[in-house]
Design an enzyme around this catalytic site. Sequence first.
Site, mmCIF file in Angstrom:
data_model
loop_
_atom_site.group_PDB
_atom_site.id
_atom_site.type_symbol
_atom_site.label_atom_id
_atom_site.label_comp_id
_atom_site.label_asym_id
_atom_site.label_seq_id
_atom_site.Cartn_x
_atom_site.Cartn_y
_atom_site.Cartn_z
ATOM 1 N N ASP A 198 10.480 57.481 27.783
ATOM 2 C CA ASP A 198 12.866 56.846 26.759
ATOM 3 C C ASP A 198 13.766 56.238 28.391
ATOM 4 O O ASP A 198 12.982 57.391 29.517
ATOM 5 C CB ASP A 198 12.279 57.792 26.446
ATOM 6 C CG ASP A 198 13.561 57.580 25.313
ATOM 7 O OD1 ASP A 198 14.260 55.719 25.142
ATOM 8 O OD2 ASP A 198 14.267 58.362 26.060
ATOM 9 N N ASP A 254 17.101 55.852 26.939
ATOM 10 C CA ASP A 254 18.627 56.563 26.584
ATOM 11 C C ASP A 254 18.316 58.310 26.637
ATOM 12 O O ASP A 254 17.103 58.631 25.189
ATOM 13 C CB ASP A 254 19.124 55.963 25.650
ATOM 14 C CG ASP A 254 19.739 54.239 25.900
ATOM 15 O OD1 ASP A 254 20.171 54.187 26.846
ATOM 16 O OD2 ASP A 254 19.424 53.555 25.455
#
Length: 218
Positions: free
Chosen positions: A11, A13
């Site tokens: 991922d 953020d």
Amino acid sequence: MPKRFELLVFDWDGTLMDSAGAIVASIQASCRDLGLPVPERERAAHVIGLGLKDALAYAVPALPPSEYGRLAERYRHHYLARDPDIELFPGMHEMLAALKAQGHMLAVATGKSRVGLERVLEATQLKQYFDSSRCADETHSKPHPAMLQELMQELLIEPEATLMIGDTAHDLQMAVNAGVPALAVSYGAHPRDSLTAFNPLACIDTPQELAPWLARNA
């Protein structure tokens, strides 16, 4: 030493980049601009990792879909104003370089738009390390398994040889839905207990612990 996982999917953020606070502040500022109820930090942070439409629907449930465009425009305005000050978590550049040198395939699965991801990949000079990526505006949003399924199909990697690394329940639920092992990081958007509920292989509490864990276990 043989690799347990051929493909590591990150991922963005809250996992690689310390951007969760800026996202929350931008959502809240956007709501103030339009005179909407301002979500509490926990509610705003919960949407990190989702595609924009799903995020807005959860963060501001009273907002009619016809108004999503206006709120999205204000969100982009506030986030881009903060963007120059958002940095990678310490050690991420070195970690990705080492993982690539060790022969892992690397990918990104993110709630960002394609334009947003490409901008930040160029700004951080990390684009060179990733074999592929999927964004929320080009396939199903998390926690649907499509991002992981498409990456595995493209790169010809089986689920058991893939590891999803993320900081939200959306990341971990996506991994469960795709039949992929997951590693949680609790230094991003979602609290530790919401992550461990998905039974990840481990839960990493600081950015400094991530590279050593992957070196030992991936």
